[in-house]
Design an enzyme around this catalytic site. Sequence first.
Site, PDB file in Angstrom:
ATOM      1  N   LYS A  67       0.768  -1.310  -0.341  1.00 20.71           N
ATOM      2  CA  LYS A  67      -0.041   0.284  -0.095  1.00 20.71           C
ATOM      3  C   LYS A  67       0.899   1.188   0.073  1.00 20.71           C
ATOM      4  O   LYS A  67       0.642   2.088  -0.760  1.00 20.71           O
ATOM      5  CB  LYS A  67      -0.596   0.375   0.884  1.00 20.71           C
ATOM      6  CG  LYS A  67      -1.814  -1.232   1.298  1.00 20.71           C
ATOM      7  CD  LYS A  67      -2.945  -1.168   2.241  1.00 20.71           C
ATOM      8  CE  LYS A  67      -2.529  -1.298   3.486  1.00 20.71           C
ATOM      9  NZ  LYS A  67      -2.051  -3.127   3.814  1.00 20.71           N
ATOM     10  N   THR A  68       2.216   1.117   1.016  1.00 20.04           N
ATOM     11  CA  THR A  68       3.163   2.198   1.108  1.00 20.04           C
ATOM     12  C   THR A  68       3.563   2.582  -0.354  1.00 20.04           C
ATOM     13  O   THR A  68       3.603   4.057  -0.604  1.00 20.04           O
ATOM     14  CB  THR A  68       3.745   2.152   2.270  1.00 20.04           C
ATOM     15  OG1 THR A  68       3.184   2.254   3.288  1.00 20.04           O
ATOM     16  CG2 THR A  68       4.263   3.540   2.216  1.00 20.04           C
ATOM     17  N   ASP A 112      -0.646   6.282   6.549  1.00 19.45           N
ATOM     18  CA  ASP A 112      -0.631   5.601   6.956  1.00 19.45           C
ATOM     19  C   ASP A 112      -1.924   5.162   8.732  1.00 19.45           C
ATOM     20  O   ASP A 112      -1.588   6.153   9.586  1.00 19.45           O
ATOM     21  CB  ASP A 112       1.029   4.833   7.235  1.00 19.45           C
ATOM     22  CG  ASP A 112       0.550   3.343   7.424  1.00 19.45           C
ATOM     23  OD1 ASP A 112      -0.721   2.710   6.646  1.00 19.45           O
ATOM     24  OD2 ASP A 112       1.796   2.897   7.012  1.00 19.45           O
ATOM     25  N   THR A 161      -5.586  -1.502   7.253  1.00 23.72           N
ATOM     26  CA  THR A 161      -5.605  -2.807   7.274  1.00 23.72           C
ATOM     27  C   THR A 161      -6.597  -3.113   7.880  1.00 23.72           C
ATOM     28  O   THR A 161      -7.183  -4.409   7.999  1.00 23.72           O
ATOM     29  CB  THR A 161      -4.469  -3.118   7.969  1.00 23.72           C
ATOM     30  OG1 THR A 161      -4.045  -2.272   9.820  1.00 23.72           O
ATOM     31  CG2 THR A 161      -2.705  -3.020   7.746  1.00 23.72           C
ATOM     32  N   ARG A 221       6.280  -8.142   1.647  1.00 24.14           N
ATOM     33  CA  ARG A 221       7.164  -7.792   2.361  1.00 24.14           C
ATOM     34  C   ARG A 221       7.723  -9.061   3.171  1.00 24.14           C
ATOM     35  O   ARG A 221       8.735  -8.853   3.449  1.00 24.14           O
ATOM     36  CB  ARG A 221       6.184  -7.493   3.888  1.00 24.14           C
ATOM     37  CG  ARG A 221       7.370  -6.532   4.696  1.00 24.14           C
ATOM     38  CD  ARG A 221       6.608  -5.963   6.014  1.00 24.14           C
ATOM     39  NE  ARG A 221       6.383  -4.890   5.334  1.00 24.14           N
ATOM     40  CZ  ARG A 221       5.204  -3.710   6.123  1.00 24.14           C
ATOM     41  NH1 ARG A 221       4.810  -4.760   6.852  1.00 24.14           N
ATOM     42  NH2 ARG A 221       4.807  -2.456   5.061  1.00 24.14           N
TER      43      ARG A 221
END
Length: 340
Positions: A67-68, A112, A161, A221
Amino acid sequence: MSSDFNEEKKEGFDAALSDSELRPSRWEDYIGQESIKNNLDILLRAATERGTHPEHILFYGPPGLGKTTLAHLIAKTSGRQMKITSGPAIEKVGDLASILTNLSPGDILFIDEIHRLNKTIEEVLYPAMESGMLDIIIGKGPSARTIQLELPPFTLLAATTRVAMISSPLRSRFSGGVYRLEFYSDEEIQKIVNRSAKILGMKTDGSAEREISKRARSTPRTANYFLKRARDYAQVHKKELNEEVVIEALKMLGIDNEGLSPSDRKILEVMAEKFNGGPVGLGTIAAALSEEEATIEEFNEPYLIQKGFIERTPRGRCLTQKAYEHLGIAVPKNLQDRLL
Ligand code: ADE
């Protein structure tokens, strides 16, 4: 709080790692999420052609799916400055007011964990998103006054999330769209691992990359984290980075052949052993593990559901036959009835 359960989150593959060196900075290097990329492409091109800033966008989905990274890519490719903050960092209305009034025209603001903004701050964000106005109340009681400041035009990019925690008034103000990031296929993860290995200057063979991909929770990740741990292991043991080394390194981290971590397996075990496979509520599972519901819901459950180990039913969570088989526990006879 059971400490080993939580340590895994802080130190391990769920933690926000310093993955900026591996973050793609061109769209062609961003693998997967094709539907989101296509939609963003249209949105960004249309805004550029009209000479305006893109509309506000919300990304949601489990941690570590990029997302980032998408937010950074949008900023970079549209040549816009991006200011970064997070829901928990904005404690007071004044914090948000200061961030918004310090933006330059056309900037991107990335928030975020936006689900952690408190309600009072959300209320201030609405008019800012909708009409570019900042309403601030000065003073208290009968002498309180509202002043309105006009903000520079900006784009809000936000990530969460836990989309269910976003109120519907806030959600509806993301006029550029609300996009759900999906888990990646093994092939996509393998491409990401291959690219990361090249950036890190590592020599790997295809089988090592495949083995990492199979166990990486369908999450970039995690894949990058495993790649680095396998590199450490190979270096210390003076071995080539091959399939065997990956298996040994991941075994040391407690990752099994389905990519489940010790905490994932504890959830499945507690459901089988204490709750007879369910249906059981999330709160009950969390209490049995001395864990927070949010941690299980955010970090563990999405992957366990995606892999078909847990099903959500109206009466609670249930273990599936696959979960029993994976744990090596006999499957209860009436299992199918519970899943109805
Ligand atoms: N790193 C995080 N997400 C990624 C993606 N989708 N493609 C390549 N690298 C990534």
